[in-house]
Design an enzyme around this catalytic site. Structure first.
Site, PDB file in Angstrom:
ATOM      1  N   GLY A  57       7.766   2.870  -0.145  1.00 51.90           N
ATOM      2  CA  GLY A  57       7.226   1.796  -0.978  1.00 51.90           C
ATOM      3  C   GLY A  57       8.112   1.472  -2.162  1.00 51.90           C
ATOM      4  O   GLY A  57       8.367   0.295  -2.470  1.00 51.90           O
ATOM      5  N   GLY A  88      14.275   4.523  11.786  1.00 50.64           N
ATOM      6  CA  GLY A  88      14.586   4.246  10.379  1.00 50.64           C
ATOM      7  C   GLY A  88      15.239   2.894  10.196  1.00 50.64           C
ATOM      8  O   GLY A  88      14.620   1.853  10.379  1.00 50.64           O
ATOM      9  N   LYS A 112       4.901   5.801  11.954  1.00 52.60           N
ATOM     10  CA  LYS A 112       4.960   5.979  13.406  1.00 52.60           C
ATOM     11  C   LYS A 112       3.733   6.696  13.959  1.00 52.60           C
ATOM     12  O   LYS A 112       3.339   6.481  15.092  1.00 52.60           O
ATOM     13  CB  LYS A 112       6.243   6.690  13.825  1.00 52.60           C
ATOM     14  CG  LYS A 112       6.267   8.195  13.765  1.00 52.60           C
ATOM     15  CD  LYS A 112       6.586   8.725  12.385  1.00 52.60           C
ATOM     16  CE  LYS A 112       7.967   8.386  11.933  1.00 52.60           C
ATOM     17  NZ  LYS A 112       8.312   8.966  10.607  1.00 52.60           N
ATOM     18  N   LYS A 129       7.719   8.443  18.477  1.00 48.57           N
ATOM     19  CA  LYS A 129       8.683   7.340  18.574  1.00 48.57           C
ATOM     20  C   LYS A 129       8.965   6.983  20.022  1.00 48.57           C
ATOM     21  O   LYS A 129       9.096   5.801  20.368  1.00 48.57           O
ATOM     22  CB  LYS A 129       9.969   7.728  17.837  1.00 48.57           C
ATOM     23  CG  LYS A 129       9.775   7.914  16.336  1.00 48.57           C
ATOM     24  CD  LYS A 129      11.006   8.514  15.676  1.00 48.57           C
ATOM     25  CE  LYS A 129      10.771   8.748  14.196  1.00 48.57           C
ATOM     26  NZ  LYS A 129      11.916   9.416  13.529  1.00 48.57           N
ATOM     27  N   ILE A 189      17.701   1.615  11.961  1.00 49.16           N
ATOM     28  CA  ILE A 189      18.301   1.045  13.170  1.00 49.16           C
ATOM     29  C   ILE A 189      17.419  -0.087  13.690  1.00 49.16           C
ATOM     30  O   ILE A 189      16.247   0.126  13.992  1.00 49.16           O
ATOM     31  CB  ILE A 189      18.454   2.103  14.279  1.00 49.16           C
ATOM     32  CG1 ILE A 189      19.257   3.302  13.787  1.00 49.16           C
ATOM     33  CG2 ILE A 189      19.127   1.491  15.506  1.00 49.16           C
ATOM     34  CD1 ILE A 189      19.308   4.453  14.773  1.00 49.16           C
ATOM     35  N   ILE A 201       0.852  -1.179   0.000  1.00 47.47           N
ATOM     36  CA  ILE A 201       0.000   0.000   0.000  1.00 47.47           C
ATOM     37  C   ILE A 201       0.891   1.234   0.000  1.00 47.47           C
ATOM     38  O   ILE A 201       1.566   1.530   0.979  1.00 47.47           O
ATOM     39  CB  ILE A 201      -0.919   0.021   1.239  1.00 47.47           C
ATOM     40  CG1 ILE A 201      -1.776  -1.235   1.294  1.00 47.47           C
ATOM     41  CG2 ILE A 201      -1.803   1.265   1.230  1.00 47.47           C
ATOM     42  CD1 ILE A 201      -2.577  -1.371   2.581  1.00 47.47           C
ATOM     43  N   LEU A 221       3.318   3.771  -2.927  1.00 49.68           N
ATOM     44  CA  LEU A 221       4.510   3.618  -3.756  1.00 49.68           C
ATOM     45  C   LEU A 221       5.313   4.921  -3.769  1.00 49.68           C
ATOM     46  O   LEU A 221       5.815   5.359  -4.791  1.00 49.68           O
ATOM     47  CB  LEU A 221       4.117   3.203  -5.179  1.00 49.68           C
ATOM     48  CG  LEU A 221       5.203   2.580  -6.063  1.00 49.68           C
ATOM     49  CD1 LEU A 221       5.844   1.383  -5.387  1.00 49.68           C
ATOM     50  CD2 LEU A 221       4.615   2.184  -7.415  1.00 49.68           C
TER      51      LEU A 221
END
Length: 404
Positions: free
Chosen positions: A13, A132, A103, A203, A134, A7, A9
């Protein structure tokens, strides 16, 4: 063959598609089966894209993915909140495994979507939503099984870290550093979520809830961003032998906790002082494992897409933590009890009003245009209440906590 529905692009994506194409043979040798994107949901079917795709892959109808019994994994890679929530909710109810990098949707609907996945015996994974590239959430989920986490800290936003690094190292003005970050793709045209600290807050809400095994809501987190910082502040912070970072932090003692996202003034030789540019880092402390630190690229097309695919691999290999990873501890927020020294600067036009704040001061710094104090240990609520009562505009001051 393992069929995937994608879902979105956009940046993430398209990164997923490119990595899967490039690593097709390697992934097949590891999994014993091919990962195949069977359908891709987009909003504009005629949009020109940098990657070549067969027209049969593209659809404008989510139901073509949802009702396809061959698709077992859905990757949600949009930046939308409510639309993403509906896609994920419907997918989990249909018994499909879901991976997302969003997030905002994870933070807002964390408990609901986690419980829904558990109820329907499917995976809901979101490694790319924090840090990201990590790998932090999977290790954290494993560590909490054998440890009590007492502290988690991190630099979680590449945009803010990039701006602060350029200001500190090259004496750039905030506006100039932000413009460069936007040109490089580190910052959005509307950077509000980043520079005001809300991206970091989301986050931290995810990290803190997992780490403490109890719900930490967005409302539990004190948040201040970096907007308002000027070269004068950078120079004063340098003179203190320090640098400044936007640091997220949760600390717990028993069933009590504090949670904050604030510009934080730290010594130049401290660990987070050396996390620069668009990089991120997370550190947490467990009572058995001690301190663990994770460092890497906090955003970007391929690091984020790589984290998404890692979740997909965990689903295929059934190597993710089963059951509900969220705990049931009842936690009490005690942010109001935090008292720390702060750096506070205002424009000199407020000098007469600012003298009221001198009772809080350990040290006073001033020039023709600006005046600042290093405060005694005080609560941020007291400082903010006093600033508000003095009618000082938001863009006319900067406030940062000092960690000695």
């Amino acid at each position: 063959m393992i069929n995937i529905g994608l879902i979105g692009l956009g940046t993430v994506g398209s990164g997923v598609v490119e990595i899967l194409n490039k690593r097709k043979d390697e992934l097949k040798s590891i999994l014993g089966s091919e990962l195949f994107i069977k359908r891709i949901l987009v909003k504009n079917i005629n949009k020109k894209r940098d990657i070549s795709l067969g027209k049969s892959l593209i659809t404008l109808e989510f139901d073509e993915i949802l009702k396809d019994s061959d698709i077992s994994i859905i990757i949600e890679a949009t930046g939308d909140l409510e639309e993403s929530y509906n896609y994920i909710k419907k997918s989990l109810k249909a018994g499909k495994n879901v991976v997302t990098a969003n997030k905002a949707v994870v933070s807002k609907y964390f408990e609901e979507l986690t419980n829904m996945a558990n109820k329907n015996n499917c995976a809901f994974l979101y490694e790319a939503s924090v840090g990201g590239g990590i790998p932090i959430l999977k290790p954290l989920k494993e560590v909490v099984a054998t440890n009590e986490i007492t502290q988690i800290q991190g630099i979680l936003n590449g945009t803010c870290n990039y701006i602060l690094t350029r200001m500190f190292d090259e004496k750039l003005a905030y506006e100039e550093a932000l413009k460069i970050a936007q040109e490089l793709g580190y910052a959005e045209l509307d950077p509000t979520a980043d520079i005001e600290g809300y991206d970091t807050l989301r986050k931290l809400r995810i990290l803190g809830t997992i780490a403490l095994k109890g719900k930490i809501s967005e409302e539990d987190i004190l948040v201040r961003g970096i907007k308002g910082i000027i070269p004068f502040d950078i120079e004063q912070i340098k003179n203190l032998g320090c640098t400044v970072k936007l640091i997220a932090e949760v600390k717990s003692t028993g069933d009590k906790f504090t949670a904050m996202v604030q510009p934080t003034i730290i010594k130049k030789n401290s660990y987070f002082a050396n996390v620069n540019m668009a990089f991120n880092s997370v550190a947490f402390i467990g009572n058995n494992v001690g301190e663990l630190k994770f460092y890497g690229s906090g955003a970007g097309k391929f690091p984020t897409a790589n984290a998404v695919i890692s979740d997909v691999l965990d689903i295929v290999k059934s190597s993710y933590r089963k059951g509900n990873p969220l705990g049931t501890r009842k936690l009490k927020n005690i942010n109001e009890k935090i008292e720390e020294p702060y750096y506070l600067r205002v424009s000199s036009e407020y000098k007469k009003k600012f003298t009221i704040l001198y009772d809080m001061a350990d040290e006073i710094l001033s020039t023709t245009d600006n005046i600042a104090i290093i405060t005694k240990e005080v609560s941020i609520q007291n400082i903010l209440s006093l600033i508000s009562s003095l009618g000082i505009d938001d863009d006319k001051y900067f406030l940062g906590r000092i960690v000695k």
